[in-house]
Design a protein around this motif. Structure first.
Motif, PDB file in Angstrom:
ATOM      1  N   UNK A  81       4.710   7.066   7.981  1.00 36.62           N
ATOM      2  CA  UNK A  81       5.433   8.074   8.750  1.00 36.62           C
ATOM      3  C   UNK A  81       5.263   9.472   8.159  1.00 36.62           C
ATOM      4  N   UNK A  82       5.534   9.641   6.872  1.00 37.29           N
ATOM      5  CA  UNK A  82       5.399  10.988   6.274  1.00 37.29           C
ATOM      6  C   UNK A  82       4.019  11.180   5.652  1.00 37.29           C
ATOM      7  N   UNK A  83       3.268  10.107   5.519  1.00 36.82           N
ATOM      8  CA  UNK A  83       1.920  10.133   4.943  1.00 36.82           C
ATOM      9  C   UNK A  83       1.912  10.786   3.562  1.00 36.82           C
ATOM     10  N   UNK A  84       2.870  10.381   2.745  1.00 42.19           N
ATOM     11  CA  UNK A  84       3.007  10.970   1.423  1.00 42.19           C
ATOM     12  C   UNK A  84       2.997   9.882   0.361  1.00 42.19           C
ATOM     13  N   UNK A  85       2.508  10.238  -0.803  1.00 44.06           N
ATOM     14  CA  UNK A  85       2.582   9.384  -1.984  1.00 44.06           C
ATOM     15  C   UNK A  85       3.163  10.255  -3.085  1.00 44.06           C
TER      16      UNK A  85
END
Length: 165
Positions: A81-85
């Motif tokens: 969803x946020x495409x974050x790591x």
């Protein structure tokens, strides 16, 4: 996100029975910082494998029941969803029953979402030097706006898929 009441949340579940919606443990809604959220996600304190998300889809409140591991494996993967790591935080895999007859027959959709539902915070954080090598405030604001829009698009798109759209 607009502030929600317990009644609004319980009546907006699209993939849970009325009994499941009634039994869902809700977070303390008075402590939620609504203006900083694009969706509300929480874990059920009484049923550790039950998780929930409330979000607006086409100006309608939609709540989703999500099933995941009680203690998700601590491995890094990108949130869908946020495409974050982010170091120290991981995404978790969830099986989400489809709405209607399809869901009652056991059909699900899968997704990977931040295990602690911190997507709204992630898309608002300052980009790292690797992501953006600028101090231009206008460019940084545009980057943040695009990340927020992407989160809303991907989360609502998933909700639409659960509802069969």
């Amino acid at each position: 996100m607009r502030p929600l009441t317990e009644e609004q949340i319980r009546s907006a579940f699209v993939n849970a029975s009325k009994g499941e919606a009634k039994r869902a443990s809700l977070p303390d809604l008075s402590a939620v910082e609504w203006e900083r959220l694009d969706y509300l996600g929480w874990h059920d304190a009484k049923r550790p494998q039950q998780h929930y998300v409330a979000l607006e889809v086409d100006d309608q409140l939609v709540c989703l029941l999500m099933r995941g591991a009680e203690n998700p494996p601590a491995r890094k993967m990108m949130c869908g969803w946020c495409e974050d790591i982010i170091d120290g935080v991981h995404a978790a895999s969830f099986a989400v029953p489809r709405a209607g007859a399809s869901g009652r027959h056991g059909n699900t959709l899968g997704t990977a979402v931040c295990a602690d539902f911190r997507c709204s915070r992630n898309v608002r954080r300052k980009p790292t030097a690797f992501e953006m090598q600028t101090e231009d405030e206008a460019l940084l604001a545009y980057h943040r706006e695009q990340r927020i829009l992407g989160l809303v698009e991907r989360s609502t798109g998933f909700a639409r898929a659960v509802m069969g759209g």
